[in-house]
Design a protein around this motif. Structure first.
Motif, PDB file in Angstrom:
ATOM      1  N   VAL A 112       0.837  -1.210   0.000  1.00 51.89           N
ATOM      2  CA  VAL A 112       0.000   0.000   0.000  1.00 51.89           C
ATOM      3  C   VAL A 112       0.867   1.253   0.000  1.00 51.89           C
ATOM      4  O   VAL A 112       0.584   2.235  -0.712  1.00 51.89           O
ATOM      5  CB  VAL A 112      -0.943  -0.018   1.218  1.00 51.89           C
ATOM      6  CG1 VAL A 112      -1.670   1.320   1.355  1.00 51.89           C
ATOM      7  CG2 VAL A 112      -1.941  -1.158   1.099  1.00 51.89           C
ATOM      8  N   ALA A 113       1.953   1.229   0.795  1.00 47.88           N
ATOM      9  CA  ALA A 113       2.841   2.390   0.852  1.00 47.88           C
ATOM     10  C   ALA A 113       3.480   2.663  -0.504  1.00 47.88           C
ATOM     11  O   ALA A 113       3.613   3.823  -0.932  1.00 47.88           O
ATOM     12  CB  ALA A 113       3.917   2.179   1.915  1.00 47.88           C
ATOM     13  N   LEU A 114       3.871   1.603  -1.201  1.00 46.54           N
ATOM     14  CA  LEU A 114       4.456   1.794  -2.529  1.00 46.54           C
ATOM     15  C   LEU A 114       3.450   2.375  -3.509  1.00 46.54           C
ATOM     16  O   LEU A 114       3.780   3.251  -4.324  1.00 46.54           O
ATOM     17  CB  LEU A 114       4.989   0.453  -3.053  1.00 46.54           C
ATOM     18  CG  LEU A 114       6.263  -0.081  -2.379  1.00 46.54           C
ATOM     19  CD1 LEU A 114       6.600  -1.467  -2.912  1.00 46.54           C
ATOM     20  CD2 LEU A 114       7.435   0.875  -2.642  1.00 46.54           C
ATOM     21  N   ILE A 115       2.205   1.892  -3.429  1.00 49.65           N
ATOM     22  CA  ILE A 115       1.169   2.421  -4.319  1.00 49.65           C
ATOM     23  C   ILE A 115       0.922   3.901  -4.032  1.00 49.65           C
ATOM     24  O   ILE A 115       0.825   4.734  -4.946  1.00 49.65           O
ATOM     25  CB  ILE A 115      -0.134   1.617  -4.167  1.00 49.65           C
ATOM     26  CG1 ILE A 115       0.090   0.176  -4.669  1.00 49.65           C
ATOM     27  CG2 ILE A 115      -1.279   2.270  -4.930  1.00 49.65           C
ATOM     28  CD1 ILE A 115      -1.078  -0.745  -4.412  1.00 49.65           C
ATOM     29  N   VAL A 116       0.809   4.253  -2.730  1.00 45.23           N
ATOM     30  CA  VAL A 116       0.597   5.653  -2.356  1.00 45.23           C
ATOM     31  C   VAL A 116       1.764   6.511  -2.824  1.00 45.23           C
ATOM     32  O   VAL A 116       1.579   7.629  -3.355  1.00 45.23           O
ATOM     33  CB  VAL A 116       0.406   5.760  -0.836  1.00 45.23           C
ATOM     34  CG1 VAL A 116       0.396   7.222  -0.397  1.00 45.23           C
ATOM     35  CG2 VAL A 116      -0.887   5.077  -0.410  1.00 45.23           C
ATOM     36  N   LEU A 117       2.986   5.992  -2.636  1.00 44.84           N
ATOM     37  CA  LEU A 117       4.156   6.751  -3.066  1.00 44.84           C
ATOM     38  C   LEU A 117       4.172   6.939  -4.578  1.00 44.84           C
ATOM     39  O   LEU A 117       4.502   8.022  -5.086  1.00 44.84           O
ATOM     40  CB  LEU A 117       5.425   6.038  -2.613  1.00 44.84           C
ATOM     41  CG  LEU A 117       6.757   6.722  -2.946  1.00 44.84           C
ATOM     42  CD1 LEU A 117       6.832   8.080  -2.260  1.00 44.84           C
ATOM     43  CD2 LEU A 117       7.928   5.829  -2.520  1.00 44.84           C
ATOM     44  N   ALA A 118       3.778   5.864  -5.313  1.00 47.09           N
ATOM     45  CA  ALA A 118       3.767   5.970  -6.768  1.00 47.09           C
ATOM     46  C   ALA A 118       2.750   6.996  -7.245  1.00 47.09           C
ATOM     47  O   ALA A 118       2.966   7.669  -8.262  1.00 47.09           O
ATOM     48  CB  ALA A 118       3.448   4.601  -7.375  1.00 47.09           C
ATOM     49  N   VAL A 119       1.645   7.142  -6.524  1.00 49.80           N
ATOM     50  CA  VAL A 119       0.629   8.135  -6.909  1.00 49.80           C
ATOM     51  C   VAL A 119       0.998   9.531  -6.405  1.00 49.80           C
ATOM     52  O   VAL A 119       0.832  10.534  -7.114  1.00 49.80           O
ATOM     53  CB  VAL A 119      -0.748   7.716  -6.363  1.00 49.80           C
ATOM     54  CG1 VAL A 119      -1.786   8.805  -6.624  1.00 49.80           C
ATOM     55  CG2 VAL A 119      -1.179   6.401  -6.997  1.00 49.80           C
ATOM     56  N   ALA A 120       1.512   9.608  -5.169  1.00 53.18           N
ATOM     57  CA  ALA A 120       1.759  10.914  -4.550  1.00 53.18           C
ATOM     58  C   ALA A 120       2.992  11.597  -5.121  1.00 53.18           C
ATOM     59  O   ALA A 120       3.038  12.832  -5.198  1.00 53.18           O
ATOM     60  CB  ALA A 120       1.917  10.751  -3.040  1.00 53.18           C
ATOM     61  N   LEU A 121       3.998  10.836  -5.531  1.00 57.08           N
ATOM     62  CA  LEU A 121       5.230  11.458  -6.000  1.00 57.08           C
ATOM     63  C   LEU A 121       5.017  12.314  -7.249  1.00 57.08           C
ATOM     64  O   LEU A 121       5.456  13.483  -7.280  1.00 57.08           O
ATOM     65  CB  LEU A 121       6.281  10.373  -6.254  1.00 57.08           C
ATOM     66  CG  LEU A 121       7.669  10.875  -6.663  1.00 57.08           C
ATOM     67  CD1 LEU A 121       8.238  11.787  -5.574  1.00 57.08           C
ATOM     68  CD2 LEU A 121       8.612   9.701  -6.933  1.00 57.08           C
TER      69      LEU A 121
END
Length: 294
Positions: A257-266
């Motif tokens: 989930v953290a990777l997905i959020v990071l991929a969207v937020a970055l």
């Protein structure tokens, strides 16, 4: 006359003793032998069956005295389940194997409304074999269960000795190569070094194979369909190992989930930063134009 009577009396006495002796002698030899055999047979039948000791072997002087043994273990299990449960039990067999740190080498499952079967070849760490067999046995009706162990310490010692000898020879050849003074001697040593290097690789592979035989156990599971079997028992035992695995799964999900959020937020953050920079630059340019106009 008296002498005759005495003689007759003596003869009569002798004659009277003869019939008993004659009767004993008249007994058939076969009858006496038969009686002796019957007595021996009766005595033998009354004794418990004797355990035949194993044939004496030479053993392995290089490994028999070792306290730490290497043992290869294997097992087989036949389970019966309702036809409707064949697929579910098959999935649970694979799940138990993974939970015990093992893997499925091969599997074949067929199921239908009226029957079905399955075969599984598993490799499970030897230290978890007992726990795995207990868990697998709870998945259905146990029809047959067997385990086998074989001491392979002698084979382990032999494989390690071959590797050690090959390494020792290589060290000796390296010294000879350094001391070689002619081209012929150098070429001969190098040729032998190539052969010994191959022997070392083969010996290493042999040590790994024999070690793997002791580290992992082979388990064969046969699954058959039987309509008279009760439903499988659900395994509700929750152990610290299960807790650790659940925690690991939670961490894996959280990391995903953290990777997905990071991929969207970055990208969004980069766009916002670029917009802020552009806005500041635009305001600065407007102030400069205003000052120039004054």
């Amino acid at each position: 006359t008296e002498r005759g009577a005495s003689a007759d009396s003596a003869g009569g006495g002798a004659t009277g003793a003869t019939p008993g002796a004659a009767l004993d002698e008249a007994l058939p030899e076969a009858a006496r032998s038969s009686g002796a055999e019957d007595a021996a047979t009766s005595s033998a039948e009354s004794l418990p069956p004797s355990v035949v000791p194993p044939t004496a072997g030479e053993g392995s002087p290089g490994s028999d005295g070792r306290e730490r043994r290497s043992v290869e273990r294997s097992a087989s299990l036949t389970l019966a389940a309702r036809p409707r449960d064949v697929d579910a039990v098959s999935a649970r067999i694979q799940d138990v194997t993974r939970r015990q740190g093992g893997f499925v080498v091969s599997s074949a499952v067929s199921s239908s409304s009226g029957g079905g079967d399955g075969t599984f070849e598993l490799r499970i760490p030897a230290r978890n074999l007992d726990a795995a067999m207990a868990a697998l046995s709870r998945l259905g009706k146990v029809r047959e269960r067997s385990q086998r162990s074989q001491d392979i310490t002698a084979a382990v010692v032999s494989a390690r000795s071959r590797l050690k000898d090959a390494r020792t020879e290589r060290q000796s050849l390296l010294r000879q190569l350094g001391e070689a003074t002619t081209v012929t001697a150098t070429q001969a040593v190098r040729a032998r070094l190539r052969i010994v290097s191959e022997e070392i690789e083969q010996a290493r592979a042999g040590v790994r194979r024999i070690g793997n035989r002791a580290a992992f156990s082979s388990v064969m599971v046969m699954l058959i369909a039987d309509g008279s079997v009760a439903p499988p028992v659900q395994d509700d035992n929750w152990t610290p190992g299960d807790a650790a695995q659940d925690a690991l799964r939670v961490l894996e999900v959280a990391a995903g989930v953290a990777l997905i959020v990071l991929a969207v937020a970055l990208p969004v953050a980069l766009l916002a930063a670029a917009a802020a920079v552009a806005a500041r630059w635009s305001r600065r340019r407007r102030r400069e134009h205003a000052l120039d106009a004054v």
